[in-house]
Write a protein that holds these residues in place. Sequence first.
Motif, mmCIF file in Angstrom:
data_model
loop_
_atom_site.group_PDB
_atom_site.id
_atom_site.type_symbol
_atom_site.label_atom_id
_atom_site.label_comp_id
_atom_site.label_asym_id
_atom_site.label_seq_id
_atom_site.Cartn_x
_atom_site.Cartn_y
_atom_site.Cartn_z
ATOM 1 N N VAL A 568 -0.463 5.688 -3.333
ATOM 2 C CA VAL A 568 0.684 4.802 -3.192
ATOM 3 C C VAL A 568 0.575 3.594 -4.113
ATOM 4 N N SER A 569 -0.618 3.026 -4.215
ATOM 5 C CA SER A 569 -0.818 1.833 -5.033
ATOM 6 C C SER A 569 -2.306 1.625 -5.240
ATOM 7 N N ASP A 570 -2.662 1.043 -6.378
ATOM 8 C CA ASP A 570 -4.056 0.647 -6.605
ATOM 9 C C ASP A 570 -4.439 -0.554 -5.751
ATOM 10 N N CYS A 571 -3.474 -1.178 -5.126
ATOM 11 C CA CYS A 571 -3.732 -2.309 -4.230
ATOM 12 C C CYS A 571 -3.888 -1.783 -2.815
ATOM 13 N N VAL A 572 -5.079 -2.001 -2.217
ATOM 14 C CA VAL A 572 -5.275 -1.586 -0.832
ATOM 15 C C VAL A 572 -5.319 -2.786 0.108
ATOM 16 N N ASP A 573 -4.953 -3.950 -0.384
ATOM 17 C CA ASP A 573 -4.789 -5.123 0.473
ATOM 18 C C ASP A 573 -3.718 -4.786 1.518
ATOM 19 N N PRO A 574 -4.030 -4.824 2.812
ATOM 20 C CA PRO A 574 -3.066 -4.366 3.824
ATOM 21 C C PRO A 574 -1.824 -5.232 3.915
ATOM 22 N N VAL A 575 -1.899 -6.502 3.547
ATOM 23 C CA VAL A 575 -0.707 -7.348 3.581
ATOM 24 C C VAL A 575 0.287 -6.876 2.528
ATOM 25 N N GLU A 576 -0.202 -6.603 1.327
ATOM 26 C CA GLU A 576 0.672 -6.083 0.277
ATOM 27 C C GLU A 576 1.145 -4.671 0.616
ATOM 28 N N ARG A 577 0.261 -3.878 1.209
ATOM 29 C CA ARG A 577 0.577 -2.487 1.517
ATOM 30 C C ARG A 577 1.670 -2.344 2.576
ATOM 31 N N ALA A 578 1.866 -3.365 3.410
ATOM 32 C CA ALA A 578 2.835 -3.241 4.502
ATOM 33 C C ALA A 578 4.204 -2.807 3.984
ATOM 34 N N ASP A 579 4.690 -3.455 2.935
ATOM 35 C CA ASP A 579 5.995 -3.074 2.387
ATOM 36 C C ASP A 579 5.890 -1.982 1.341
ATOM 37 N N ILE A 580 4.779 -1.930 0.596
ATOM 38 C CA ILE A 580 4.626 -0.850 -0.384
ATOM 39 C C ILE A 580 4.725 0.500 0.319
ATOM 40 N N GLN A 581 4.002 0.627 1.445
ATOM 41 C CA GLN A 581 4.038 1.891 2.185
ATOM 42 C C GLN A 581 5.380 2.105 2.871
ATOM 43 N N ARG A 582 5.963 1.043 3.394
ATOM 44 C CA ARG A 582 7.237 1.167 4.119
ATOM 45 C C ARG A 582 8.330 1.702 3.201
ATOM 46 N N TYR A 583 8.445 1.167 1.996
ATOM 47 C CA TYR A 583 9.541 1.586 1.121
ATOM 48 C C TYR A 583 9.208 2.852 0.340
ATOM 49 N N THR A 584 7.917 3.176 0.176
ATOM 50 C CA THR A 584 7.573 4.484 -0.361
ATOM 51 C C THR A 584 7.976 5.573 0.617
ATOM 52 N N SER A 585 7.917 5.265 1.919
ATOM 53 C CA SER A 585 8.258 6.270 2.932
ATOM 54 C C SER A 585 9.750 6.570 2.987
ATOM 55 N N LEU A 586 10.581 5.872 2.240
ATOM 56 C CA LEU A 586 11.976 6.281 2.124
ATOM 57 C C LEU A 586 12.087 7.663 1.492
ATOM 58 N N LEU A 587 11.104 8.019 0.652
ATOM 59 C CA LEU A 587 11.106 9.319 -0.007
ATOM 60 C C LEU A 587 9.992 10.222 0.506
ATOM 61 N N VAL A 588 8.805 9.659 0.720
ATOM 62 C CA VAL A 588 7.597 10.448 0.952
ATOM 63 C C VAL A 588 7.143 10.304 2.402
ATOM 64 N N PRO A 589 6.900 11.396 3.118
ATOM 65 C CA PRO A 589 6.375 11.269 4.486
ATOM 66 C C PRO A 589 4.977 10.672 4.460
ATOM 67 N N PRO A 590 4.617 9.866 5.451
ATOM 68 C CA PRO A 590 3.299 9.207 5.429
ATOM 69 C C PRO A 590 2.124 10.154 5.263
ATOM 70 N N CYS A 591 2.224 11.386 5.774
ATOM 71 C CA CYS A 591 1.091 12.311 5.659
ATOM 72 C C CYS A 591 0.817 12.709 4.215
ATOM 73 N N MET A 592 1.732 12.403 3.281
ATOM 74 C CA MET A 592 1.510 12.663 1.860
ATOM 75 C C MET A 592 1.171 11.385 1.099
ATOM 76 N N MET A 593 1.009 10.291 1.807
ATOM 77 C CA MET A 593 0.752 9.000 1.186
ATOM 78 C C MET A 593 -0.697 8.591 1.414
ATOM 79 N N GLY A 594 -1.454 8.430 0.316
ATOM 80 C CA GLY A 594 -2.821 7.961 0.429
ATOM 81 C C GLY A 594 -2.858 6.522 0.911
ATOM 82 N N GLU A 595 -3.443 6.297 2.099
ATOM 83 C CA GLU A 595 -3.514 4.966 2.700
ATOM 84 C C GLU A 595 -4.975 4.710 3.064
#
Length: 772
Positions: A568-595
């Motif tokens: 999803v991102s080279d940034c694994v800071d969870p504060v930054e990831r909160a929205d990076i993951q949320r808006y990536t999930s508009l297209l990609v199901p979480p089970c396909m998102m490296g977190e």
Amino acid sequence: MTRIERFTGAAADGTPITLIYAEQDAAVRPDAAVAFALAFPGDDLPRFVHWGKPVAAPETLLSQVDALKPQRVSGALDETAWPSILPTQSESWIGQKRFEVRRDGVELFPCFTVTDIATALDARPALDVTQAVDAPESTPAEARVTTPAVTVDTPVVTVTAEDAELGVRIVWTAELLHGGLVRQRATVTDTTDAAAGALEIGRVELGFPLPAVATEILTTTGHHLRERSPQRQPLTVGRFEKVSMAGRPDFDASLLLTAGVPGFGFEHGEAYAVHVGWSGNSVLSAERQPYTTGLIGGGEVLFGGEVILSSGPAYTTPWVYGATGDGLNQIAARFHTYLRDRHPELASKPRPVILNTWEAVYFQHDYDTLKALADKAVESGVERFVVDDGWFGSRRDDTSGLGDWQISSAVWPEGPKSLKALADYVHGKGMEFGLWFEPEMINPDSDTYRAHPEWTLKPTLDRLPMQGRSQQVLDLTNPEAYAYIYGCMDRLVGELGIDYIKWDHNKLVTEAVSPRTGRPAVHAQTLAVYRIFHDLREAHPGLEIESCSSGGGRVDLGILEFASRIWVSDCVDPVERADIQRYTSLLVPPCMMGEHVGASPAHSTQRATSQEMRMATAFFGHMGIEWNLLKEPAEALAELGEWTAEFKKHRAWFAVDACVHADTPDPAVRLDGMVKPDGSAAFYRFTQLTTGQTYPAAPVRLPGLDPDAVYRVQPLHLDLDLAALGLGNGQSTLGWWTADGVLMTGRALATYGLRPPSLHPAQAVLFTAVRQ
């Protein structure tokens, strides 16, 4: 029911009309029921006259031609534009060119006549997640969910049209997919002989109709380490577009372009979204004219001379996907259904917990360190161990060796400390073995480049494009370069028993001209990448490949036809990831998102966060670890092991659950969830990013539940340090934050919600809702 029907009639002026109506079977997923209708006035290209929920009497849609066709207006042409599926100036379209072709450099202005309309119901495999159940108790907990495979009829419409005089034919295809996505593409053919001159493709931009009420646009923007940041703006008269010209969608790409009623959100609001399923250059657009219906769509962006049909039989556009729904959660569910159907392994094989070595050791590879890290990984519940960049050639930093896909004898001498020995050791510990590659790139400081400088994309024979990360782009349209890359990867997968490839792509593709042809090659390069993905998976059944591109630089349905996961991102800071993951999930199901759970402070931002926050942020997706466990105390590793064990209890359901997000008016908080397909249970995560507008925290609504069912909502206790999170803090505690929780109906939880705990900034908690 799933059906596709044809009706005939006539407009008020006597023009014969053919109507094609397609409806998706609502029984497989009732909330996904979608239909569309195409009207063909005379032998014109079709118009979408319906796109939305199924229609009770579809034959009445014949009247839509008279109901929707605009009247002639003063100061314009004799017919006011009413856009077809591919409008041209011959039908009075004066907006941005959507179909552009040239013959010998001269632009053509085709007027297409429909010559054939074909319809079919195409049986395709799918997953019926509404019937997902737990397997017998004897089955291991992490694999108890069974999801029946079904065959779903897919309505398909194929329209052939041509301008015989100009020698241009198009074949346009539309499909109504399981889950409710509509996708379309077109194939362009030159019907003349060689003497007429070559036909060059400039633009084929496909679209969907946009209702007048859709006056607000949502897109995302970003940069490295901050992908998918949302932005909104009005859709006024004119054209809005997001262009990706880096040979990949890139960090600034908007995975979806969504237009809807003002204020549409995750839970509500009529909205229409499009996505271009292509990993090369592309455009997403929304356009509204004062005269006519708006359009929303997109397509591939081609450079001059990139596609000339004299050198090939036809040009086929990427698929352009459209989704409509009441809120973004419903739109996202349509894309998630499609990707689950494409990747049944997501449901049949629980997502293995990963440890990736990048932020643990970077380029400092040695057998003893990685063997010790593998031992710590197993103790923490890891099931897939991935060796990142630095194992090959002269690759001790990012300036050399890329392209030399031979194991470095300096780092991995033959014998007991070879990379093969490490792979065998990892397999012996019961883990899968993964390896990093960047097959599309090359360092000029490499043996491969010195031997074959002609294998590099470059604008002239003597000038290279501007470098990025000391890299250039390998010309995979060159058969020799392709054979070398594929051969190296194929051999290593076999010799090392590689189960998983982390496929990276770190340089923007600029001035991408193939020395073999002297023409731009982004289109052909993208197809070559797809071919390697496909061929490797065919040659090695069970091999999984991750799409990484400096993190989230290449996320699209083109690459996800082949990749089982995205980074999803080279940034694994969870504060930054909160929205990076949320808006990536508009297209990609979480089970396909490296977190991944990373270190604190985060390497990318130097922000310190609690281990609980980092683990909660990674909990719903494809959970992994990006952390040097050799430097962590025993208490931290024990806590990590508890969280990975808890994740394994639920991950099989996460693979089929509906991903939902709540619309929280306070910008400081987020509420995200995973709801079982039958609504019987859900996990929710409440995150306090910063200090909030309200103190204590305001109630948050829980979307996705059965409104008429009663649920017990209770915290997920993982021996949390409540005082550190802010839950103790010398204040009174929440009445429901106990082992017994609270009983509420799904309707009350969705309407009024419940009050979450007041947390310190950068903290998150998990809780469950279970139907009683």
